[in-house]
Scaffold this motif. Structure first.
Motif, PDB file in Angstrom:
ATOM      1  N   GLN A  75       0.854  -1.135  -0.106  1.00 49.50           N
ATOM      2  CA  GLN A  75      -0.027   0.039   0.080  1.00 49.50           C
ATOM      3  C   GLN A  75       1.002   1.281  -0.013  1.00 49.50           C
ATOM      4  O   GLN A  75       0.615   2.204  -0.783  1.00 49.50           O
ATOM      5  N   SER A  76       1.925   1.320   0.633  1.00 53.35           N
ATOM      6  CA  SER A  76       2.869   2.519   0.810  1.00 53.35           C
ATOM      7  C   SER A  76       3.517   2.674  -0.391  1.00 53.35           C
ATOM      8  O   SER A  76       3.648   3.979  -0.875  1.00 53.35           O
ATOM      9  N   LEU A  77       3.704   1.700  -1.275  1.00 54.80           N
ATOM     10  CA  LEU A  77       4.218   1.613  -2.621  1.00 54.80           C
ATOM     11  C   LEU A  77       3.378   2.284  -3.435  1.00 54.80           C
ATOM     12  O   LEU A  77       3.608   3.406  -4.231  1.00 54.80           O
ATOM     13  N   GLU A  78       1.874   2.067  -3.253  1.00 61.55           N
ATOM     14  CA  GLU A  78       0.918   2.645  -4.034  1.00 61.55           C
ATOM     15  C   GLU A  78       0.819   4.218  -3.750  1.00 61.55           C
ATOM     16  O   GLU A  78       0.673   4.827  -4.670  1.00 61.55           O
ATOM     17  N   ASP A  79       0.791   4.377  -2.459  1.00 60.71           N
ATOM     18  CA  ASP A  79       0.359   5.866  -2.171  1.00 60.71           C
ATOM     19  C   ASP A  79       1.806   6.684  -2.544  1.00 60.71           C
ATOM     20  O   ASP A  79       1.649   8.047  -2.898  1.00 60.71           O
ATOM     21  N   GLY A  80       2.979   5.980  -2.416  1.00 59.07           N
ATOM     22  CA  GLY A  80       4.268   6.694  -2.600  1.00 59.07           C
ATOM     23  C   GLY A  80       4.652   6.684  -3.990  1.00 59.07           C
ATOM     24  O   GLY A  80       4.470   7.717  -4.959  1.00 59.07           O
ATOM     25  N   GLU A  81       5.683   5.703  -4.284  1.00 59.05           N
ATOM     26  CA  GLU A  81       6.350   5.808  -5.534  1.00 59.05           C
ATOM     27  C   GLU A  81       5.201   5.521  -6.789  1.00 59.05           C
ATOM     28  O   GLU A  81       5.472   6.355  -7.767  1.00 59.05           O
ATOM     29  N   ALA A  83       2.418   6.634  -7.069  1.00 61.42           N
ATOM     30  CA  ALA A  83       1.570   7.872  -7.192  1.00 61.42           C
ATOM     31  C   ALA A  83       2.300   8.905  -8.089  1.00 61.42           C
ATOM     32  O   ALA A  83       2.201   9.696  -8.805  1.00 61.42           O
ATOM     33  N   ASN A  84       3.928   9.204  -7.422  1.00 66.60           N
ATOM     34  CA  ASN A  84       4.878   9.930  -7.890  1.00 66.60           C
ATOM     35  C   ASN A  84       5.177   9.717  -9.359  1.00 66.60           C
ATOM     36  O   ASN A  84       5.338  10.678 -10.096  1.00 66.60           O
ATOM     37  N   ARG A  85       5.044   8.598  -9.741  1.00 62.13           N
ATOM     38  CA  ARG A  85       5.534   8.205 -10.987  1.00 62.13           C
ATOM     39  C   ARG A  85       4.375   8.625 -12.096  1.00 62.13           C
ATOM     40  O   ARG A  85       4.854   8.942 -13.183  1.00 62.13           O
ATOM     41  N   GLN A  86       3.181   8.770 -11.659  1.00 60.77           N
ATOM     42  CA  GLN A  86       2.351   9.509 -12.633  1.00 60.77           C
ATOM     43  C   GLN A  86       2.494  10.722 -13.094  1.00 60.77           C
ATOM     44  O   GLN A  86       2.588  11.031 -14.339  1.00 60.77           O
ATOM     45  N   THR A  87       3.382  11.595 -12.239  1.00 61.12           N
ATOM     46  CA  THR A  87       3.658  13.031 -12.362  1.00 61.12           C
ATOM     47  C   THR A  87       4.634  12.697 -13.501  1.00 61.12           C
ATOM     48  O   THR A  87       4.986  13.334 -14.740  1.00 61.12           O
ATOM     49  N   PHE A  88       5.866  11.834 -13.093  1.00 59.36           N
ATOM     50  CA  PHE A  88       6.997  11.578 -14.090  1.00 59.36           C
ATOM     51  C   PHE A  88       6.356  11.200 -15.546  1.00 59.36           C
ATOM     52  O   PHE A  88       6.963  11.678 -16.541  1.00 59.36           O
ATOM     53  N   TYR A  89       5.689  10.489 -15.636  1.00 59.01           N
ATOM     54  CA  TYR A  89       5.040   9.952 -16.836  1.00 59.01           C
ATOM     55  C   TYR A  89       4.439  11.029 -17.740  1.00 59.01           C
ATOM     56  O   TYR A  89       4.675  11.220 -18.775  1.00 59.01           O
ATOM     57  N   ARG A  90       3.734  11.764 -16.923  1.00 59.39           N
ATOM     58  CA  ARG A  90       3.055  13.097 -17.635  1.00 59.39           C
ATOM     59  C   ARG A  90       4.191  13.878 -18.185  1.00 59.39           C
ATOM     60  O   ARG A  90       4.146  14.304 -19.443  1.00 59.39           O
ATOM     61  N   GLU A  91       5.071  14.228 -17.270  1.00 60.08           N
ATOM     62  CA  GLU A  91       6.221  15.165 -17.669  1.00 60.08           C
ATOM     63  C   GLU A  91       6.928  14.627 -18.782  1.00 60.08           C
ATOM     64  O   GLU A  91       7.391  15.361 -19.693  1.00 60.08           O
ATOM     65  N   LEU A  92       7.498  13.417 -18.786  1.00 58.66           N
ATOM     66  CA  LEU A  92       8.098  12.803 -19.983  1.00 58.66           C
ATOM     67  C   LEU A  92       7.351  12.112 -21.008  1.00 58.66           C
ATOM     68  O   LEU A  92       8.007  11.653 -22.074  1.00 58.66           O
ATOM     69  N   ASP A  93       6.107  12.474 -20.974  1.00 51.61           N
ATOM     70  CA  ASP A  93       5.362  11.824 -22.001  1.00 51.61           C
ATOM     71  C   ASP A  93       5.399  10.271 -22.238  1.00 51.61           C
ATOM     72  O   ASP A  93       5.337   9.763 -23.249  1.00 51.61           O
ATOM     73  N   ILE A  94       5.400   9.725 -21.097  1.00 48.75           N
ATOM     74  CA  ILE A  94       5.427   8.258 -21.166  1.00 48.75           C
ATOM     75  C   ILE A  94       3.989   7.753 -20.938  1.00 48.75           C
ATOM     76  O   ILE A  94       3.295   8.002 -20.057  1.00 48.75           O
ATOM     77  N   THR A  95       3.409   7.144 -21.928  1.00 49.70           N
ATOM     78  CA  THR A  95       2.143   6.504 -22.115  1.00 49.70           C
ATOM     79  C   THR A  95       1.882   5.221 -21.626  1.00 49.70           C
ATOM     80  O   THR A  95       2.879   4.409 -21.870  1.00 49.70           O
ATOM     81  N   PRO A  96       0.731   4.685 -21.129  1.00 47.14           N
ATOM     82  CA  PRO A  96       0.495   3.329 -21.015  1.00 47.14           C
ATOM     83  C   PRO A  96       0.856   2.476 -22.282  1.00 47.14           C
ATOM     84  O   PRO A  96       1.417   1.514 -22.056  1.00 47.14           O
ATOM     85  N   ALA A  97       0.529   2.959 -23.166  1.00 43.97           N
ATOM     86  CA  ALA A  97       0.890   1.956 -24.495  1.00 43.97           C
ATOM     87  C   ALA A  97       2.330   1.955 -24.774  1.00 43.97           C
ATOM     88  O   ALA A  97       2.614   1.010 -25.098  1.00 43.97           O
ATOM     89  N   THR A 157      12.749  15.662  -7.436  1.00 49.00           N
ATOM     90  CA  THR A 157      11.608  14.946  -7.123  1.00 49.00           C
ATOM     91  C   THR A 157      11.829  13.615  -6.917  1.00 49.00           C
ATOM     92  O   THR A 157      11.165  13.058  -5.916  1.00 49.00           O
ATOM     93  N   TRP A 158      12.609  13.024  -7.939  1.00 51.41           N
ATOM     94  CA  TRP A 158      12.940  11.631  -7.562  1.00 51.41           C
ATOM     95  C   TRP A 158      13.523  11.291  -6.406  1.00 51.41           C
ATOM     96  O   TRP A 158      13.224  10.537  -5.403  1.00 51.41           O
ATOM     97  N   ILE A 159      14.693  12.242  -5.877  1.00 52.37           N
ATOM     98  CA  ILE A 159      15.181  11.742  -4.680  1.00 52.37           C
ATOM     99  C   ILE A 159      14.513  12.070  -3.539  1.00 52.37           C
ATOM    100  O   ILE A 159      14.326  11.490  -2.486  1.00 52.37           O
ATOM    101  N   ASP A 160      13.448  13.110  -3.816  1.00 50.26           N
ATOM    102  CA  ASP A 160      12.441  13.546  -2.517  1.00 50.26           C
ATOM    103  C   ASP A 160      11.608  12.377  -2.303  1.00 50.26           C
ATOM    104  O   ASP A 160      11.335  12.137  -0.961  1.00 50.26           O
ATOM    105  N   THR A 161      11.275  11.643  -3.269  1.00 48.06           N
ATOM    106  CA  THR A 161      10.595  10.316  -2.958  1.00 48.06           C
ATOM    107  C   THR A 161      11.134   9.423  -1.934  1.00 48.06           C
ATOM    108  O   THR A 161      10.320   8.722  -0.860  1.00 48.06           O
TER     109      THR A 161
END
Ligand SMILES: Cc1ncc(C[n+]2csc(CCO)c2C)c(N)n1
Length: 216
Positions: A75-81, A83-97, A157-161
């Motif tokens: 659960q802490s993985l879901e809430d922390g890492e 969740a954070n990764r969604q922001t990274f994916y958006r910023e770097l245009d990493i799509t589910p596809a 931001t990665w470090i802050d996680t």
């Protein structure tokens, strides 16, 4: 205590991870974004396997407190890492596809296979010991990197996680759980699980630097 012995036994590979060129470049801000993207996409696969091994280990054990702790870890993985990764994916245009279309790299495949293997050959305690370097090494790397930080915001931001309180709490709980499940009979199996995971952690950075593929 098991975790003290494990830490001592893996000092060399932990130092190699802490001073790995990937980490140095992330801190200096010179890590190519394409390499960070590669890492994030591979790590998506890794995090899914990591959560799955927690769940399987929780199902396999008759120790209710250990099962609860494993589920809390997932659960802490879901809430922390995650969740954070969604922001990274958006910023770097990493799509589910793109994630779905990227094959798991050999080192990542081997590392995650090792985690599943520990569950089969050394039971829930083996899996717990195999999972621990992931929590603990990242906390140590995060703490070292936080001293100077990175000039690149997404790397910061990665470090802050890995210095967030929720994260360090999860790590402390995982350390206690590992010591609780370690016994004189299983110590050598647990240590082997921990050492292999530590080795794979170091090679995971190299895999990302090399943009490793199955191509020969
Ligand atoms: C290869 C690899 N190893 C370790 C971590 C770090 N990590 C993964 S799950 C978890 C526990 C709680 O979030 C932590 C610290 C990573 N991301 N990728």
């Amino acid at each position: 205590m098991f975790t003290d012995d494990a830490h001592t036994a893996t000092l060399a590979s932990w130092n190699a991870s802490k001073h790995h060129p990937f980490i140095q470049a992330l801190q200096a801000g010179t890590l190519p974004l394409s390499t960070f993207r590669y890492y994030l996409i591979q790590d998506h696969y890794y995090l899914q396997a990591f959560a799955k091994v927690h769940e399987l280990a929780a199902q396999q054990t008759t120790d209710a407190a250990a099962a609860a702790q494993l589920r809390a870890g997932a659960q802490s993985l879901e809430d922390g890492e995650v969740a954070n990764r969604q922001t990274f994916y958006r910023e770097l245009d990493i799509t589910p596809a793109e994630i779905a279309a990227t094959p798991v790299a050999p080192t990542n495949y081997a590392y995650t296979s090792h985690l599943y293997r520990m569950l089969v050959t050394a039971g829930t305690p083996g899996a717990i010991a195999g999972l621990l370097p992931c929590y603990w090494l990242y906390a140590e790397i995060g703490a070292e990197l936080a001293r100077t930080g990175s000039p690149v915001p997404i790397y910061q931001t990665w470090i802050d996680t890995y210095t967030a309180n929720d994260y360090t709490d999860a790590m402390t709980a995982q350390l206690a759980l590992t010591n609780r499940v370690a016994t004189p009979e299983n110590t050598s199996a647990l240590l082997a699980a921990f050492q292999k995971s530590s080795w794979y952690e170091c090679h995971f950075w190299q895999m990302a630097l090399d943009h490793e593929t199955w191509q020969l």
